[in-house]
Design a protein around this motif. Structure first.
Motif, PDB file in Angstrom:
ATOM      1  N   ARG A 405      -5.599   3.033  12.834  1.00  0.00           N
ATOM      2  CA  ARG A 405      -5.757   2.014  13.865  1.00  0.00           C
ATOM      3  C   ARG A 405      -7.157   1.432  13.814  1.00  0.00           C
ATOM      4  O   ARG A 405      -8.061   1.978  13.190  1.00  0.00           O
ATOM      5  N   ASP A 406      -7.315   0.290  14.433  1.00  0.00           N
ATOM      6  CA  ASP A 406      -8.659  -0.229  14.675  1.00  0.00           C
ATOM      7  C   ASP A 406      -8.766  -0.511  16.173  1.00  0.00           C
ATOM      8  O   ASP A 406      -7.897  -0.087  16.946  1.00  0.00           O
ATOM      9  N   GLU A 407      -9.798  -1.234  16.575  1.00  0.00           N
ATOM     10  CA  GLU A 407     -10.008  -1.401  18.017  1.00  0.00           C
ATOM     11  C   GLU A 407      -8.897  -2.252  18.655  1.00  0.00           C
ATOM     12  O   GLU A 407      -8.677  -2.176  19.863  1.00  0.00           O
ATOM     13  N   ARG A 408      -8.149  -3.017  17.852  1.00  0.00           N
ATOM     14  CA  ARG A 408      -7.102  -3.863  18.423  1.00  0.00           C
ATOM     15  C   ARG A 408      -5.735  -3.174  18.511  1.00  0.00           C
ATOM     16  O   ARG A 408      -4.862  -3.625  19.227  1.00  0.00           O
ATOM     17  N   GLY A 409      -5.556  -2.134  17.754  1.00  0.00           N
ATOM     18  CA  GLY A 409      -4.254  -1.467  17.816  1.00  0.00           C
ATOM     19  C   GLY A 409      -3.904  -0.759  16.527  1.00  0.00           C
ATOM     20  O   GLY A 409      -4.783  -0.443  15.712  1.00  0.00           O
ATOM     21  N   PHE A 410      -2.602  -0.538  16.357  1.00  0.00           N
ATOM     22  CA  PHE A 410      -2.117   0.228  15.204  1.00  0.00           C
ATOM     23  C   PHE A 410      -2.050  -0.666  13.965  1.00  0.00           C
ATOM     24  O   PHE A 410      -1.575  -1.801  14.030  1.00  0.00           O
TER      25      PHE A 410
END
Lengths: 522, 522
Positions: A405-410
C-alpha cells in the motif's frame, strides 16, 4: 462471539467422501499416530501432513472485490468439533455395495478420540479480498484437513457472499440508512440468521430479525404490515391506534389502499402525535413507482411541516435499483432490503474451493525437539490440480498474501510461499507476476509498506486468535473499502485489482505444470 | 419427524414489526383474554380473531407447477413455540425514539405466558400446488397469527422452492440416479440441511451430506476428491490404495490430471478389484465436455469388460444441462447436482406471502357452549389488499382448495370460502371463475370426483395431524406429478393449470374491490 445456532457439534455436517477418504488415510496408516487410542493393527505407512488453501476464482456479482466473511463461525465450528456416540452409531450403520459395514470399528474408535490438531491461518473477517487469495489455510494431518473441507466452504462461501452484497449496497446508499428485512425469504432459518449478521457487518444499520438482534447484538428496526391497516375499519383508525399505542416508534406503512391518500392519513396521525409531544418518525412505501411516490410524499410531508419525517422504501430493492432511484431524485433516506440481499439473488453462491497445495511425511521422530524445527525438517511435496482452463489450475504452496500500500490505499496483493519465497522476499526488490500472463510484472522495493493478510487462528487445534466483535468487524469493512481505488468499486466493468504470484512461487507453479503435463504423474 | 436443527424455541425468529404489532393489539385490548395472566389494565376493546392465508403468486423457474414443502418444519416450530426468559430480557432492552422502553412490562408477562391456540390447516407436504392457493391457513387471535408470519414464510418458501427444483430434476433424469452434493455451496449450515431433505423429498436418491443422512434417514453417497489423487505420487497408486482400503465402495474420480488417462487407470484398478471378488462401481467425471468424455469413457469401460461400471457426472449441473446432455447421447446414469439445486440458483427465493383474509370480534361469551357454534355466531369481516396490479390483489375468505380430477389426472383447482361458498357447493353444478378474466368459467357437476387439499394440522394450538415420514412424502411427490398433464410439466412455456375462484367467492372479492376502490375504507 460465535453464531449460537452452531454451538453444538456438527461434525457430520460434511460430505460422505470426506469420511471415506479419512477412512482410506486411516486404513492406509497415513494418520496421526499421536492421537490417543490409535489402532495398532494399521500398516506402517507414515502419517501425511497436508496444506489446503480455501479460495474463490471470481468476484461475485460481476464486481471488482469481495469482502471475507465466516471466520467467526468457522472458529465456533472448530471449537465444537467432535464425534458424538450418536454420530458414530450412525457411521457404523452405513454399508457398502456388498452389504458389509463401510467402516471398521477401529476407525470409529479413532474418530471417537479424535482431537483436531490443525494449524489454521486466515484473513480476518471484513477484509477486502480477491480471486485466488487463500482466505483460509489449513495445515495438519491430511485426515483432519479433509474432514473440515465441506463445513469450512459452507461457512465461508455464504457469509462472504452476503457481506459483499451488503458492502455493495452500502456503497450506493452513501449515508442513508440501510435496513435488512429478508428473513421471510431467506434460505431457511439459519440462512436468515447468517444473512442478518453478514448484512450488518457489510454496512447495514439494522435488521428486522429479532433473534439476530438478540444473538448478535445488531440493532433491530420495524414498522407494521399491511395486515395492521386491514384489520381496522379505516386506515386512519389503524394509524391513530398504532401511534397511540407506541408513540415513540411510529413509522406508518402508507400503501395498503392508495399511497398518497395514505400519506395524508399519516400526516393527520402526525399532528395528533405532535400534540402529545411525540414525532412521526417516518412513512414507508412498499409498492408502486418509488421515485414518483417518494417525491410526491415528500411534498405533502414538507407542506404539512413534517420535514423531519423520513421516507422509508422497500419492495425487491437491490444496489442497481437503489442507484437508479437516487439518480431519479427519489426522496428516500431509509432503504429496506430483503430477498435480493439475503439470498444474494443475482448470484446465490460463491464458488469457493479448497485445494491441496502441499503434502509431506510428518516428522515426529523426537517429540521433545522444537516443533518449529520439525516443521522444516522434511521437504514439502508441492501439489496442484491441473485443468484445461488456466483459471482453474490451483496454486501450490504454503500461501500467504502480502498487500502493498501507499498513503492513498492498496496497490496490489502478492501471493507467496512462506518457505520457497523466503529468500526472495529478503532481496532489495520483490517481483510479482500476473498468474494469467507471466509477462505482466510489478516490482516492489524493500521499503514499500505492506501487510501480510493471513493471521494465525489455530495452532495445534487451539485457538490463538482473539476474534474482534461484530461492531469492530463492521468498522473494518468500511476502512478496507476506503483503501480501494474507486475504479475497483464501480459496478460496471470494474477495474481489476492486481493480484499476482511472488516470482519464486510463480516458478514453482510453472515447473509443476510442465511436469504434470509431460506425464510426470504416471 | 422434525428438522432437529429447529428443536429449540426460535420464537424471536421473526420480524420486529410482528412483535410491535402484537404489542399494539395487546395494548389496544384486542388480545385473547383467556390467556393466563392477561393484564387487567388494558382497555376494553374486544379480542380480534383473524384468518391469514399463506400463498405465492408465481411458479418458480418459469415452470408450470410447484411442490409444497416445509410443513414438517412448521409443525416442529409451532410445537416448540414459547418465549424464554432470555427472549423477554432482550425485548425489555429495546427502546423507542425517546429512549424509553418499547414495550410495557405487562406485555412481556403476556408473552411469557402465551400459549398458541391457533387453528392451522395446510396442504400436505409433497403436493403439487399452484399460484394463489393457500398452502397454509392460520386462524386464531390476530396477535398469534401475526407472530407466526415470518417463520412460516421462511420455512415454507425455501423448502417448497427446493422440493420443486428437485422434482424438475427428477422429471429430466427419468430412472437415472440423482445425488445431491450441494452442502459446500449452500446458504449456511441449515440451508444445506434443509436442501438435502427437500431434494430427497423432491425425488433425489441420496445426499452427500452425512448429517442429513443421520437426522433425516436419507441414503448417503460419496466417492473421493481430487485431493485424494493429488496426495499420492501417481493417480494409479491413489486409485489402487482407495480400492484396497474400501473394496466395497469404489467410484473413482478420473479427471484430476487427464480424464481419459484417468479412465484407463481406473480400469487397471477395476481388474485388481475383480481378482479379489469385488466390482468397480463407477467412475466420476467432474469437468470438461461431459457428453464427449462420457461416451469415450463408456467405450473404454465396455471394451475392458466393465459394462456394469456406472458413469457418474457432476460440475454445475441443473435440469437444463442434464436435459441437453441426455439429448447429446451422454452415457451418464448417475448425476451429482449441487449448487444449482441447493440454492435454487436461477431463482433463489419463492415469493410466498401471508395475507389477512378475514377478521371478526372473537365471541367467548359463554365458555361452556359448543365452540363450533361460537365460530359461526359472529360474521366475518372479509379483508383484502388492493394493488394496481390484479395479480397482487389478495383474495379474502376462509379458503379451501378443491381439486377436481378424472381417471386420467387433475383437472382444475377451485378456491372457495368455507362459509360463503357452502350453499353453492351443494348445488348440482359448481362454477369456477378465472381470477384474472371473469369471463373464463368452468362448471363441475356434483358427481365430479374431487379432493379438498387443506387438512387440519392444529386445533386450538394442539397438533391434530399425523405427519407422514420422509419416504411417504417423497412417494407422494411422484404420485402427484403423475396426476399432472405433461404440458404443465414441460419447462418451456408450460401449460397453465387452471385455478379459479368458486363463484360466490369471486363475487365477494369483486364486491370488496369495488368498495375499496370507491373509497369505502375512508
Amino acid at each position: 462471539m460465535t453464531n449460537k445456532l452452531y454451538d453444538t457439534s456438527l461434525s457430520l455436517l460434511t460430505d460422505l467422501y470426506q469420511v471415506t477418504m479419512a477412512y482410506g488415510y486411516w486404513k492406509a496408516g497415513m494418520t496421526d499416530d499421536r492421537q490417543p487410542s490409535s489402532d495398532s493393527t494399521r500398516s506402517g505407512a507414515a502419517e501425511k501432513e497436508a496444506v489446503f488453501n480455501l479460495y474463490f476464482r471470481k468476484n461475485p456479482f460481476s464486481g471488482g472485490f469481495t469482502v471475507s466473511g465466516g471466520l467467526t463461525n468457522v472458529i465456533g465450528y472448530i471449537n465444537n468439533f467432535g464425534f458424538s456416540r450418536k454420530d458414530l452409531r450412525y457411521l457404523r450403520s452405513l454399508t457398502g455395495s456388498d452389504g458389509q459395514p463401510l467402516f471398521e470399528e477401529g476407525f470409529l474408535t479413532y474418530l471417537a478420540n479424535l482431537k483436531l490438531s490443525c494449524d489454521i491461518d486466515a484473513i480476518p473477517e471484513g477484509t477486502v479480498v480477491f480471486p485466488n487469495e487463500p482466505l483460509l489455510r489449513v495445515r495438519g494431518p491430511i485426515l483432519q484437513c479433509q474432514l473440515l473441507e465441506t463445513p469450512l466452504l459452507n461457512l465461508v462461501n455464504f457469509e462472504s457472499l452476503i457481506t459483499t452484497k451488503a458492502a455493495r449496497l452500502r456503497l450506493v446508499a452513501g449515508t442513508d440508512t440501510l435496513l435488512e428485512f429478508g428473513l421471510r425469504r431467506a434460505q431457511g432459518a439459519d440462512g436468515g440468521m447468517t444473512a442478518s449478521r453478514a448484512a450488518y457487518i457489510g454496512g447495514f444499520d439494522a435488521t428486522s430479525n429479532v433473534l439476530a438482534g438478540k444473538l448478535y447484538d445488531i440493532p433491530v428496526r420495524g414498522t407494521h404490515a399491511h395486515s395492521w391497516v386491514m384489520s381496522f375499519d379505516t386506515e386512519q383508525e389503524a394509524f391513530d391506534t398504532y401511534a397511540e399505542m407506541m408513540p415513540n416508534n411510529v413509522t406508518l406503512l402508507v400503501d395498503t389502499y392508495d399511497t398518497l391518500e395514505g400519506v395524508k392519513h399519516a400526516i393527520q396521525t402526525g399532528h395528533k402525535l405532535r400534540q402529545k409531544g411525540y414525532a412521526l418518525s417516518g412513512i414507508r412505501l412498499d409498492s408502486g413507482d418509488l421515485a414518483y411516490l417518494s417525491i410526491e410524499a415528500r411534498k405533502l410531508l414538507d407542506a404539512a411541516g413534517f420535514t423531519d419525517t423520513a421516507i422509508v422504501a422497500s419492495n425487491d430493492l437491490d444496489e442497481i435499483i437503489i442507484n437508479s432511484l437516487k439518480q431519479q431524485g427519489a426522496k428516500i433516506t431509509v432503504w429496506g432490503v430483503g430477498t435480493k440481499l439475503v439470498t444474494a439473488y443475482d448470484q446465490p453462491a460463491l464458488g469457493g474451493v479448497y485445494k491441496l497445495a502441499a503434502v509431506r511425511q510428518a516428522n515426529h521422530a523426537d517429540p521433545d525437539s522444537d516443533p518449529a524445527e520439525n516443521h522444516t525438517a522434511v521437504r514439502w511435496d508441492y501439489k496442484m490440480k491441473l485443468s484445461e482452463q488456466a483459471i482453474k489450475i490451483s496454486t501450490p504452496g504454503i500461501q500467504q498474501v502480502r498487500r502493498f500500500r501507499d498513503e492513498r490505499g492498496f496497490l496490489a496483493d502478492m501471493i507467496f510461499d512462506e518457505e520457497r519465497s523466503a529468500d526472495d522476499l529478503n532481496e532489495a526488490t520483490t517481483t510479482m507476476i500476473d498468474p494469467l500472463d507471466f509477462t505482466k510484472r510489478r516490482r516492489f522495493e524493500a521499503d514499500q509498506p505492506f501487510e501480510d493478510l493471513l493471521v494465525p487462528v489455530f495452532r495445534g487445534g487451539e485457538q490463538v486468535y482473539d476474534c474482534p466483535d461484530i461492531h469492530a468487524t463492521r468498522a473494518r469493512v468500511q476502512e478496507q473499502l476506503a483503501g480501494l481505488h474507486p475504479g475497483v468499486k464501480r459496478f460496471v466493468n470494474p477495474h481489476t485489482y492486481p493480484v499476482g504470484l511472488e516470482k519464486s512461487l510463480h516458478e514453482l507453479k510453472t515447473e509443476l505444470i510442465l511436469k504434470l503435463r509431460e506425464g510426470g504423474r504416471e
